[in-house]
Design a protein around this motif. Structure first.
Motif, PDB file in Angstrom:
ATOM      1  N   THR A 462       2.609   0.354   1.360  1.00  0.00           N
ATOM      2  CA  THR A 462       3.929   0.956   1.096  1.00  0.00           C
ATOM      3  C   THR A 462       4.384   0.663  -0.340  1.00  0.00           C
ATOM      4  OG1 THR A 462       4.915  -0.931   2.219  1.00  0.00           O
ATOM      5  CG2 THR A 462       4.786   1.086   3.472  1.00  0.00           C
ATOM      6  N   ALA A 463       4.075  -0.540  -0.824  1.00  0.00           N
ATOM      7  CA  ALA A 463       4.475  -0.873  -2.194  1.00  0.00           C
ATOM      8  C   ALA A 463       3.739  -0.007  -3.205  1.00  0.00           C
ATOM      9  CB  ALA A 463       4.220  -2.355  -2.466  1.00  0.00           C
ATOM     10  N   ARG A 464       2.449   0.221  -2.977  1.00  0.00           N
ATOM     11  CA  ARG A 464       1.687   1.034  -3.929  1.00  0.00           C
ATOM     12  C   ARG A 464       2.037   2.518  -3.819  1.00  0.00           C
ATOM     13  NH1 ARG A 464      -4.480  -0.287  -4.346  1.00  0.00           N
ATOM     14  NH2 ARG A 464      -4.256   1.485  -5.739  1.00  0.00           N
ATOM     15  N   MET A 465       2.342   2.959  -2.605  1.00  0.00           N
ATOM     16  CA  MET A 465       2.787   4.348  -2.414  1.00  0.00           C
ATOM     17  C   MET A 465       3.991   4.636  -3.317  1.00  0.00           C
ATOM     18  SD  MET A 465       1.702   6.549  -0.065  1.00  0.00           S
ATOM     19  CE  MET A 465       0.376   6.653   1.099  1.00  0.00           C
ATOM     20  N   GLN A 466       4.891   3.686  -3.315  1.00  0.00           N
ATOM     21  CA  GLN A 466       6.128   3.834  -4.086  1.00  0.00           C
ATOM     22  C   GLN A 466       5.854   3.697  -5.585  1.00  0.00           C
ATOM     23  OE1 GLN A 466       9.680   3.655  -2.585  1.00  0.00           O
ATOM     24  NE2 GLN A 466       9.931   4.560  -4.598  1.00  0.00           N
ATOM     25  N   ALA A 467       5.174   2.607  -5.952  1.00  0.00           N
ATOM     26  CA  ALA A 467       5.022   2.286  -7.373  1.00  0.00           C
ATOM     27  C   ALA A 467       4.055   3.216  -8.097  1.00  0.00           C
ATOM     28  CB  ALA A 467       4.558   0.837  -7.520  1.00  0.00           C
ATOM     29  N   GLU A 468       2.945   3.552  -7.459  1.00  0.00           N
ATOM     30  CA  GLU A 468       1.924   4.325  -8.164  1.00  0.00           C
ATOM     31  C   GLU A 468       1.976   5.812  -7.884  1.00  0.00           C
ATOM     32  OE1 GLU A 468      -2.116   2.751  -7.715  1.00  0.00           O
ATOM     33  OE2 GLU A 468      -1.122   0.827  -7.394  1.00  0.00           O
ATOM     34  N   PHE A 469       2.410   6.168  -6.667  1.00  0.00           N
ATOM     35  CA  PHE A 469       2.363   7.590  -6.300  1.00  0.00           C
ATOM     36  C   PHE A 469       3.769   8.183  -6.148  1.00  0.00           C
ATOM     37  CE2 PHE A 469      -1.491   5.531  -4.876  1.00  0.00           C
ATOM     38  CZ  PHE A 469      -2.480   6.382  -5.344  1.00  0.00           C
ATOM     39  N   ASN A 470       4.768   7.322  -6.302  1.00  0.00           N
ATOM     40  CA  ASN A 470       6.148   7.776  -6.222  1.00  0.00           C
ATOM     41  C   ASN A 470       6.480   8.449  -4.885  1.00  0.00           C
ATOM     42  OD1 ASN A 470       8.685   8.042  -7.229  1.00  0.00           O
ATOM     43  ND2 ASN A 470       8.278   9.997  -8.288  1.00  0.00           N
ATOM     44  N   VAL A 471       5.924   7.907  -3.835  1.00  0.00           N
ATOM     45  CA  VAL A 471       6.205   8.451  -2.500  1.00  0.00           C
ATOM     46  C   VAL A 471       6.885   7.365  -1.667  1.00  0.00           C
ATOM     47  CG1 VAL A 471       5.239   9.475  -0.393  1.00  0.00           C
ATOM     48  CG2 VAL A 471       4.129   9.885  -2.601  1.00  0.00           C
ATOM     49  N   GLU A 472       8.076   7.692  -1.195  1.00  0.00           N
ATOM     50  CA  GLU A 472       8.750   6.735  -0.318  1.00  0.00           C
ATOM     51  C   GLU A 472       8.243   6.961   1.094  1.00  0.00           C
ATOM     52  OE1 GLU A 472      13.131   5.570   0.544  1.00  0.00           O
ATOM     53  OE2 GLU A 472      12.973   6.461  -1.466  1.00  0.00           O
ATOM     54  N   THR A 473       7.868   5.890   1.763  1.00  0.00           N
ATOM     55  CA  THR A 473       7.259   6.076   3.089  1.00  0.00           C
ATOM     56  C   THR A 473       8.004   5.321   4.178  1.00  0.00           C
ATOM     57  OG1 THR A 473       5.780   4.251   2.529  1.00  0.00           O
ATOM     58  CG2 THR A 473       4.885   6.488   2.301  1.00  0.00           C
ATOM     59  N   GLN A 474       7.758   5.763   5.382  1.00  0.00           N
ATOM     60  CA  GLN A 474       8.321   5.100   6.562  1.00  0.00           C
ATOM     61  C   GLN A 474       7.145   4.562   7.378  1.00  0.00           C
ATOM     62  OE1 GLN A 474      11.666   5.193   8.026  1.00  0.00           O
ATOM     63  NE2 GLN A 474      10.862   4.030   9.772  1.00  0.00           N
ATOM     64  N   LEU A 475       7.170   3.263   7.626  1.00  0.00           N
ATOM     65  CA  LEU A 475       6.091   2.643   8.385  1.00  0.00           C
ATOM     66  C   LEU A 475       6.623   2.198   9.748  1.00  0.00           C
ATOM     67  CD1 LEU A 475       3.103   1.002   7.406  1.00  0.00           C
ATOM     68  CD2 LEU A 475       4.579  -0.736   8.374  1.00  0.00           C
ATOM     69  N   ASP A 476       5.975   2.597  10.799  1.00  0.00           N
ATOM     70  CA  ASP A 476       6.392   2.159  12.139  1.00  0.00           C
ATOM     71  C   ASP A 476       5.238   1.483  12.847  1.00  0.00           C
ATOM     72  OD1 ASP A 476       9.149   3.226  12.361  1.00  0.00           O
ATOM     73  OD2 ASP A 476       8.111   5.114  11.923  1.00  0.00           O
ATOM     74  N   ARG A 477       5.472   0.244  13.255  1.00  0.00           N
ATOM     75  CA  ARG A 477       4.405  -0.504  13.910  1.00  0.00           C
ATOM     76  C   ARG A 477       4.114   0.074  15.284  1.00  0.00           C
ATOM     77  NH1 ARG A 477       3.257  -5.531  11.386  1.00  0.00           N
ATOM     78  NH2 ARG A 477       1.802  -5.781  13.100  1.00  0.00           N
ATOM     79  N   LEU A 478       2.861   0.061  15.681  1.00  0.00           N
ATOM     80  CA  LEU A 478       2.447   0.534  17.007  1.00  0.00           C
ATOM     81  C   LEU A 478       2.106  -0.676  17.879  1.00  0.00           C
ATOM     82  CD1 LEU A 478       0.084   3.451  15.905  1.00  0.00           C
ATOM     83  CD2 LEU A 478       2.290   3.687  17.051  1.00  0.00           C
TER      84      LEU A 478
END
Ligand code: G4P
Length: 540
Positions: A462-478
């Motif tokens: 999630t940190a790299r998604m934001q920092a490198e790809f500029n994508v804010e993500t939602q993570l939900d544990r299964l």
């Protein structure tokens, strides 16, 4: 005077000598067993540092970690494991660091594919703990020999032989102490060096230094002098040694190298007791780098032209430079910075102008490296764990196995407009081996399932998604904690079971996920014909 060598044999001879004097190992342990303290103690003995506390320095740890990602800074941990190299006697020791705390991840396992031996570090009071067991399993699967260090003997704990029984009973490894403690746990006076058939060779008495900051002075005594000096505690140690011999627990080099037995040293990393004995053991008994089989099963000899395996890729360690470091372990030949090598997976040339080692926040340029050494390569965008680099005769090593994940989560882009970026990023992180990516038709491509060995891998994603790809993500544990390999025949039946889901991993392997081992056992009992195989190490 050295005898003159002819130019033709000078180079291979030097290479063979460099290989023979290398020892490459990792420490496997549970958090808090004392890995950082032991690393410091080893560096202290090798005179890399003049006072314990310089590398990780518990109290100063937060300020000494590398400045990798904000997340790492905030949590005060170091994700950037690499290698500490030092000379000891005639040997060159490479201690490859395993991430060990809450940052337990697939990388921790991968490190074990880059070493020739492991030191299993056990807290004397706690015995074998879960993370040690998991890592030991990987070491066993790889067939690498294990040296056991029973740490914190300066603290009250179990009886020495009880701990050894636990090792036999729980992991089936036969401990063969080389050094037994003189003095019960909490009253650690020194070590009895065991010789042939358990006969005591000498007594090594240690003197504490202030805070364990410097090497503990040693005095060596004969068994007779030891008896006079220590009386009953010496007699107890001698009796224990005899008991062990009677049970066949004496060192046997062949059985050790085959992974059946493990030499044991009792120690206190904090007081620097037994640390020199560990170094001596590694130098004397641990194997030097050996040939590695390629994808066709042909061995690449250590003296063949240069080749190396990438075992870890670290992105964004330095926010100012956005660099990507790939860590390779040299398998054969001599590496010289600047040489142009070939990336086996793409067939493309790879320039090695920027080669370095990283330890803590130190980055040092590496000009030459030999089999067993670890080198970090900068701007290694195309490299992923398991990839091969070579010069001269082509070689490709088998991929690093994926380890059994225990943590699962779905990930999606918060904004639908970012979908393309999101998919690109997922593919990139997947190919780098940051996390395992699973899919099935029910969930579709918009919300892939991520599978990890340690939850921190999710944070990295999630940190790299934001920092490198500029994508804010939602993570939900299964709510799954267990994965089993299945096949196309079993998949439909498994998918119909409540609380079970089947996915295809990006390497094509079909994985069935279960909430817990009881659910798995129930299904195995009810539907015994289904294929459900354990994955390589980890969750078992
Ligand atoms: P880790 O990297 O495996 O997680 O363990 P680390 O070296 O950080 O050690 C965990 C704790 O155990 C530390 O205490 C450390 O001082 C202590 N320790 C390590 N080796 C020994 C030993 O041989 N004897 C004793 N008695 N203690 C040992 P802490 O309280 O977390 O930190 P600190 O305040 O002591 O620095």
């Amino acid at each position: 005077m050295t005898s003159p060598t002819t130019p033709t044999d000078a180079v291979p001879r030097r290479l063979a000598d460099e290989v023979a004097r290398r020892r490459t190992f990792a420490v496997i342990s549970h958090p808090d067993a004392g890995k950082s303290t032991l690393t410091e103690a080893l560096a202290l003995h090798a005179k890399v540092i003049s006072e314990a506390g310089a590398i990780h320095g518990k109290s100063g740890r937060k300020s000494t970690v590398s400045d990798w990602m904000e997340m790492e800074k905030a949590r005060g941990i170091s994700v950037s494991s690499t290698a500490l190299q030092f000379e000891y006697g005639d040997c060159v020791i490479n201690l490859v660091d395993t991430p060990g705390h809450s940052d337990f991840s697939e990388d921790t396992y991968r490190v074990l594919t880059a070493v020739d031996a492991a030191v299993m570090l056990i807290d004397a009071a706690k015995g074998l703990e879960p993370q040690t067991l998991k890592l030991f399993q990987v070491a066993r699967d790889r067939g690498i020999p294990v040296v056991t260090v029973i740490n914190k003997w300066d603290r009250p704990g179990q009886a020495p032989l009880e701990l050894l029984d636990e090792i036999v009973d729980r992991i089936g490894l036969t401990p063969t102490p080389l050094f037994l403690p003189v003095g019960i746990a909490g009253d650690f006076r020194g070590l009895l060096r065991r010789g042939e058939e358990g006969a005591p060779v000498e007594y090594i008495h240690f003197t504490r230094t202030a805070g364990g900051a410097t090497i503990a002075p040693e005095e060596h005594y004969t068994p007779e002098q030891a008896l006079e000096r220590e009386g009953d505690v010496w007699v107890t140690a001698v009796e224990e040694s005899e008991l062990l011999s009677a049970a066949g627990q004496d060192h046997d080099q062949e059985l050790f190298l085959a992974g059946h037995t493990s030499p044991v040293i009792y120690a206190s990393a904090m007081l620097n007791f037994g640390v020199r004995q560990l170094l001596e053991t590694l130098v004397r008994l641990a194997p030097p780098p050996a040939a590695r089989k390629d994808v066709t099963g042909t061995p690449r000899e250590t003296t063949d032209p240069f080749s190396a395996v990438v075992f870890k890729v670290q992105a964004g360690m330095d926010t100012a430079h956005r660099d990507r470091l790939a860590f390779m372990r040299v398998v054969s030949g001599e590496f010289e910075r600047g040489m142009v090598v070939t990336h086996a997976q793409t067939g493309r040339p790879f320039a090695t102008k920027y080669a370095l080692t990283v330890f803590g926040r130190e980055r040092t340029t590496v000009d030459t490296a030999y089999p067993g050494d670890v080198v970090g390569l900068v701007n290694a965008n195309a490299l992923a764990p398991g990839h091969t680099l070579f010069a001269g005769k082509k070689v490709e090593f088998p991929p690093i196995p994926s380890f059994a994940p225990e943590h699962f989560a779905t990930l999606r882009a918060r904004s639908a407009g970012k979908y393309k970026q999101f998919r690109k990023a997922i593919d990139q992180l997947d190919s780098e081996g940051v996390v395992q990516v699973l899919r099935n038709d029910v969930r579709g491509d918009a919300t892939p399932v991520l599978a990890a060995v340690g939850p921190m891998q999710f944070e990295v994603v999630t940190a790299r998604m934001q920092a490198e790809f500029n994508v804010e993500t939602q993570l939900d544990r299964l709510p799954y904690s267990l994965a089993r390999r299945t096949d196309a025949e079993s998949a439909p039946e498994l998918s119909r079971q409540r609380g079970v889901e089947v996915f295809t991993r990006s390497d094509g392997v079909l994985l069935a996920l279960f909430g817990d081992k009881w659910k798995l056992q129930y299904i195995q009992k009810e539907l015994p014909k289904l294929t459900l195989e354990p994955l390589v190490a980890g969750a078992e």
